[in-house]
Design a protein around this motif. Sequence first.
Motif, PDB file in Angstrom:
ATOM      1  N   PHE A   1       5.621  10.308   8.346  1.00  0.00           N
ATOM      2  CA  PHE A   1       5.275   9.731   7.050  1.00  0.00           C
ATOM      3  C   PHE A   1       4.436   8.476   7.229  1.00  0.00           C
TER       4      PHE A   1
ATOM      5  N   ALA B   1       3.957   4.876   5.440  1.00  0.00           N
ATOM      6  CA  ALA B   1       4.577   3.996   4.455  1.00  0.00           C
ATOM      7  C   ALA B   1       3.511   3.069   3.882  1.00  0.00           C
ATOM      8  N   ARG B   2       3.480   2.951   2.583  1.00  0.00           N
ATOM      9  CA  ARG B   2       2.570   2.002   1.944  1.00  0.00           C
ATOM     10  C   ARG B   2       3.374   0.788   1.496  1.00  0.00           C
ATOM     11  N   ALA B   3       2.892  -0.388   1.856  1.00  0.00           N
ATOM     12  CA  ALA B   3       3.675  -1.596   1.591  1.00  0.00           C
ATOM     13  C   ALA B   3       3.642  -1.974   0.113  1.00  0.00           C
TER      14      ALA B   3
ATOM     15  N   LEU C   1       2.829  -9.492   4.250  1.00  0.00           N
ATOM     16  CA  LEU C   1       2.506  -8.965   5.582  1.00  0.00           C
ATOM     17  C   LEU C   1       1.192  -9.537   6.111  1.00  0.00           C
TER      18      LEU C   1
END
Lengths: 169, 385
Positions: free
Chosen positions: A23, A25-27, A35
């Motif tokens: 997968f 992951a989008r923050a 970040l």
Amino acid sequence: MSEATKPVVKDVTTMAAPVSLKFRARAGKDLSRFLRGMKERRIVGRVCPSCNYVYVPPRGACPTCGCPMGDERVLPETGTITTFCIVNIPFEGQKLKPPYVCASVLLDGADVALFHLVGGCDVNDVRMGMRVRAEWVDEADAELSLETIRYFVPTGEPDRPLAQIREHI
Amino acid sequence: MKQRCAVLGIGQTHHAAKRGDLSMSGLVREAALRALEDAGMTFDEIDAVVMGKAPDFFEGVMTPELYLADALGAAGKPVFRVHTAGSVGGSTAIYAAHLITSGIHKRVLTIAWEKQSESNAMWALSPKYPFSPPTTAGAGGYFAPFVRAYIEFTGAPEHIGWQVAYKDRIHALKNPYAHLQMPDITIDMVKNSPVLWDPIRYLETCPSSDGAGAMILVSEDVAEASGKKVAWVHGTANRTEAILYPRRNQVLPRAGSDCAKALYKEAGITDPKREIDTAEIYVPFAWFEPMWLENIGLADANDGWKMVDAGDTMLGGRQPINPSGGVLSSNPIGASGMLRFLEAAHQVRGTAGEHQVEGAKKALGHAYGGGSQYFAMWIVGAEKP
Ligand SMILES: [Zn+2]
């Protein structure tokens, strides 16, 4: 039953079926700002305009009030260990070699503790109330991750009294 | 209109590290058939089935309630699945009870299970989250810091953890269904067992179990027509809270104390320390016994450990806690809450067997889950509410 249809294995009672999932992951918008700060080795929290609590990492909305989060606030890299665990147990997929310390670190000026690692000292010397500071990875290794803080190390300052930290474990 | 609800049938599997003799279907069926037999019923008489288990990724079988419907005689009937993490066994029983108290159904089968041998919960609870350091280390890694805080803030001596661990394993010897049977257990064995998640020791930790627990819940007319001794539901309560917010108290979570207050109010309990004869509470790590005693008002603040120290929580003590051996002796995760609830019902029916608390009239069942976020509790009584 003919030879051809005879079962190869007598009793099949279990079957191992490994599964995996890849997968991305989008923050998201709000965590991304934090970040980007990490990549520059800065800790950027945000203040709720309603309750004035300072969150780090910041959220898009205040979990207490539900309102959108307000101004950014750069936090110092020092804080206090409010509680912790020494992990001695090995387990599948473990990234670190036991023993190591995972701790709730309340950064100075923040209202929620960060859960992170403690290093730079013997695991048995870690205490509730111990003062620590962020130990950063080298500039070249800085990433869009809280792992840009390698771990927290003791500062050597006097411990904070337990009465001051008991609401922040 | 609110109807009365009674526990007419109780059944559970013989819990073990691995029930290699049974598939997941066989596991739930063993518990369900025992509950039906206890109630003197067959699947045909059941109106609806309410199931619960911990998150699907523990065994990697998604929405198992769908294929288990056949094993539970549920084809063509309403089937519900409840999700509240580790507290699910309790919430599942509560949801089933509400189908009776609301007057919708008269005979409900409720069941919860886990087949931990087909999974690795330690791995499942230790994910590497994106953008974060690798700080997850199973349930013990999550809860150990709060155990440490409890010990630090109350000044409890370290032998309290050993004592709870010892006590529950002694209780388990009186429960033929319990997974851990350790006739040679001593306090020194607990004390000398390795520290896994400092301050939690190996023997202060629950096992991984395969198991299921089931109950047949019925309306007042069905209970009376049966002519059997039943446990009457006096009150039920659920509460939840977020995992992270400023000044959250994870040693004594507000959802837990709010849940207990609502429960006592509904059950008409004004002095839980005296009115509740025994309780089955969700204690996966020994130190959670004194913590939860304080959280649900069975002990005053900072006094939970003193109750343990005085021997009040042992069978034969003032208020026996987990006479069945509790989660520390059997932990089929999803079923663990259901087992607490059905053991409470056993106590007030007088059918607990060797671990019966003499003359128990009111008993409390308790379950919690997530990061101490989900709470489910009920009180059952020997008499009608
Ligand atoms: Zn706010």
